[in-house]
Design an enzyme around this catalytic site. Sequence first.
Site, PDB file in Angstrom:
ATOM      1  N   GLY A 244       0.760  -1.246   0.000  1.00  0.00           N
ATOM      2  CA  GLY A 244       0.000   0.000   0.000  1.00  0.00           C
ATOM      3  C   GLY A 244       0.785   1.286   0.000  1.00  0.00           C
ATOM      4  O   GLY A 244       0.214   2.351  -0.236  1.00  0.00           O
ATOM      5  N   GLU A 280       3.860  -7.075   1.686  1.00  0.00           N
ATOM      6  CA  GLU A 280       3.457  -7.331   0.296  1.00  0.00           C
ATOM      7  C   GLU A 280       3.552  -6.061  -0.544  1.00  0.00           C
ATOM      8  O   GLU A 280       2.564  -5.600  -1.110  1.00  0.00           O
ATOM      9  CB  GLU A 280       2.006  -7.835   0.257  1.00  0.00           C
ATOM     10  CG  GLU A 280       1.752  -9.109   1.040  1.00  0.00           C
ATOM     11  CD  GLU A 280       0.267  -9.459   1.119  1.00  0.00           C
ATOM     12  OE1 GLU A 280      -0.589  -8.580   0.857  1.00  0.00           O
ATOM     13  OE2 GLU A 280      -0.035 -10.608   1.447  1.00  0.00           O
ATOM     14  N   GLY A 282       4.045  -3.649  -3.619  1.00  0.00           N
ATOM     15  CA  GLY A 282       3.956  -3.739  -5.069  1.00  0.00           C
ATOM     16  C   GLY A 282       4.476  -2.451  -5.689  1.00  0.00           C
ATOM     17  O   GLY A 282       5.623  -2.361  -6.148  1.00  0.00           O
ATOM     18  N   ARG A 283       3.629  -1.440  -5.625  1.00  0.00           N
ATOM     19  CA  ARG A 283       3.935  -0.164  -6.277  1.00  0.00           C
ATOM     20  C   ARG A 283       5.281   0.420  -5.848  1.00  0.00           C
ATOM     21  O   ARG A 283       6.028   0.953  -6.679  1.00  0.00           O
ATOM     22  CB  ARG A 283       2.808   0.828  -5.918  1.00  0.00           C
ATOM     23  CG  ARG A 283       2.818   2.113  -6.707  1.00  0.00           C
ATOM     24  CD  ARG A 283       1.758   3.086  -6.152  1.00  0.00           C
ATOM     25  NE  ARG A 283       0.457   2.495  -6.032  1.00  0.00           N
ATOM     26  CZ  ARG A 283      -0.491   2.502  -6.973  1.00  0.00           C
ATOM     27  NH1 ARG A 283      -0.255   3.111  -8.119  1.00  0.00           N
ATOM     28  NH2 ARG A 283      -1.669   1.938  -6.758  1.00  0.00           N
ATOM     29  N   TYR A 323      -8.366   5.728 -12.578  1.00  0.00           N
ATOM     30  CA  TYR A 323      -8.215   6.298 -11.227  1.00  0.00           C
ATOM     31  C   TYR A 323      -7.992   7.804 -11.234  1.00  0.00           C
ATOM     32  O   TYR A 323      -7.552   8.347 -10.220  1.00  0.00           O
ATOM     33  CB  TYR A 323      -6.979   5.707 -10.531  1.00  0.00           C
ATOM     34  CG  TYR A 323      -6.838   4.211 -10.485  1.00  0.00           C
ATOM     35  CD1 TYR A 323      -7.878   3.391 -10.062  1.00  0.00           C
ATOM     36  CD2 TYR A 323      -5.622   3.615 -10.810  1.00  0.00           C
ATOM     37  CE1 TYR A 323      -7.704   2.014  -9.987  1.00  0.00           C
ATOM     38  CE2 TYR A 323      -5.442   2.242 -10.730  1.00  0.00           C
ATOM     39  CZ  TYR A 323      -6.489   1.450 -10.323  1.00  0.00           C
ATOM     40  OH  TYR A 323      -6.298   0.092 -10.232  1.00  0.00           O
ATOM     41  N   CYS A 348     -11.031   5.564 -29.206  1.00  0.00           N
ATOM     42  CA  CYS A 348     -12.305   6.261 -29.396  1.00  0.00           C
ATOM     43  C   CYS A 348     -13.113   6.320 -28.117  1.00  0.00           C
ATOM     44  O   CYS A 348     -14.198   5.728 -27.993  1.00  0.00           O
ATOM     45  CB  CYS A 348     -13.071   5.579 -30.521  1.00  0.00           C
ATOM     46  SG  CYS A 348     -12.108   5.620 -32.033  1.00  0.00           S
ATOM     47  N   GLU A 349     -12.581   7.004 -27.112  1.00  0.00           N
ATOM     48  CA  GLU A 349     -13.248   7.264 -25.845  1.00  0.00           C
ATOM     49  C   GLU A 349     -12.723   8.610 -25.354  1.00  0.00           C
ATOM     50  O   GLU A 349     -11.506   8.834 -25.394  1.00  0.00           O
ATOM     51  CB  GLU A 349     -12.848   6.231 -24.777  1.00  0.00           C
ATOM     52  CG  GLU A 349     -13.118   4.804 -25.126  1.00  0.00           C
ATOM     53  CD  GLU A 349     -14.145   4.153 -24.199  1.00  0.00           C
ATOM     54  OE1 GLU A 349     -14.677   4.828 -23.294  1.00  0.00           O
ATOM     55  OE2 GLU A 349     -14.413   2.970 -24.423  1.00  0.00           O
TER      56      GLU A 349
HETATM   57  C1  LIG Z   1      -2.519  -5.015  -4.483  1.00  0.00           C
HETATM   58  C2  LIG Z   1      -2.138  -5.689  -3.222  1.00  0.00           C
HETATM   59  C3  LIG Z   1      -0.899  -5.450  -2.648  1.00  0.00           C
HETATM   60  C4  LIG Z   1       0.093  -4.449  -3.201  1.00  0.00           C
HETATM   61  O1  LIG Z   1      -0.334  -3.145  -3.054  1.00  0.00           O
HETATM   62  P1  LIG Z   1       0.655  -1.938  -3.396  1.00  0.00           P
HETATM   63  O2  LIG Z   1      -0.154  -0.742  -3.140  1.00  0.00           O
HETATM   64  O3  LIG Z   1       1.044  -2.066  -4.812  1.00  0.00           O
HETATM   65  O4  LIG Z   1       1.821  -2.051  -2.477  1.00  0.00           O
HETATM   66  C5  LIG Z   1      -0.559  -6.155  -1.507  1.00  0.00           C
HETATM   67  N1  LIG Z   1      -1.421  -7.043  -0.955  1.00  0.00           N
HETATM   68  C6  LIG Z   1      -2.635  -7.295  -1.469  1.00  0.00           C
HETATM   69  C7  LIG Z   1      -3.513  -8.275  -0.832  1.00  0.00           C
HETATM   70  C8  LIG Z   1      -3.037  -6.626  -2.620  1.00  0.00           C
HETATM   71  O5  LIG Z   1      -4.245  -6.851  -3.141  1.00  0.00           O
END
Ligand SMILES: *Cc1c(COP(=O)(O)O)cnc(C)c1O
Length: 424
Positions: A244, A280, A282-283, A323, A348-349
């Site tokens: 997150g 976890e 990601g971003r 978003y 085309c949007e």
């Molecule tokens: C999408 C997601 C993440 C990663 O979120 P980021 O904002 O990219 O860090 C981690 N855990 C779960 C369960 C997710 O759905």
Amino acid sequence: MDHFTLRDGALHAEDVALDAIADAVGTPVYVYSNATLRHHVQVMRDAVTGLGVGPDGPLIAFAVKANPNGAVLATLAREGLGADVVSGGEIARAVAAGIPPAKMVFSGVGKTADEMRQALAVGVGQFNLESEAEAEMLSVVAVAEGRTAAVAYRINPDVDAGTHAKISTGRSDNKFGIPYAAAPAAYTRAAALPGLHVQGVAVHIGSQLTDLAPLEAAFDRIGALIATLRGAGHAITTADLGGGLGVPYDRSLPAPPSPADYGVMVARATKGWDTRLIFEPGRVIVGNAGALVATVIRLKDGVDSPFVIVDAAMNDLLRPSLYDAWHDIRATRPNGETAAVNVVGPVCESGDTFATARIMDAVAAGDRVAFMTAGAYAAAMASTYNSRPLTPEVLVDGDRWAVVRAREPIEAMIAREQIPDWLV
Ligand SMILES: *Cc1c(COP(=O)(O)O)cnc(C)c1O
């Protein structure tokens, strides 16, 4: 921090000019920087090393959905990361990239029996369950397969993450997790199900978070729940704190909290938990490590500002349309002038708009632009809408680079479809 810089007037990824890649591969094209990926892994690792208990330290499980490209995953696998996977497809990709299944966490509200079988067969480390019905299904599947599934429940802490509604996941009206108040009874029932080994708790309240307070509020609730669950006899040994953390898309805004700030907060919030911690991200690992390079097709007059029509579109980069996301847009060879323009794609949007009345580098037809911070939830969300082939991807490492997903010819897209014999 990223490795996209201007050198001799040209935007580079590490030592490679983006124009050189665009000349060779064509546009639109995603370009990733290996050094940036590795840097962010190191920053994240430095932030959480020493937190929680256990001989191996915390598990950092990269959220594959943010960028599932095989070469990106292979880079992260070499750095020792695990994977947060949300589908059978992501499990297969993570395995193919060399991520050990024991370092995988399987998340998602809609795991099917087939996906559960696949995860059990490869030996995924933990299932994060999102409902009691899912626990019952996993129990049946695990017993039939003769295996034991290590599980945690994802808890919905009913906290508003304060992010965009479409990426807020921890409010009671979101589809994710089990309600906080229902957790004690759910754990008692899961502990009685054969084939399950109840070992942890999990939480993930949303993405692109720019404030740590909602996360800390959620973690405080999880800490209280761990105590309650232990009081009821459950041995809770893992706590998965989700992902997150936000990244800076617009450098004119205050920077989101850094991984180091996050680590300090986690240390405070998890003091005395006595669990192994799982993260976890990601971003925050991949966001700044990518740019989408496009060519300006032509300019067209607009009512207030002109339209800059580029050859990338919402099918290549959906975030602005989905978003209202903001991406910095830079000329790959800025001439020093700026102009207020609307940047749009050819789809085309009207939603195929990247920027409205944006003051940015002045560009003309034939010039190239780079959409920055396009490493996360970018190529991953690309589609073939308007019969536009999936965007190719390139990985740069120092002065070398490689195409890591080729542009698919339209003939291949057509060949994948069949005309039924009553039409031929
Ligand atoms: C999408 C997601 C993440 C990663 O979120 P980021 O904002 O990219 O860090 C981690 N855990 C779960 C369960 C997710 O759905």
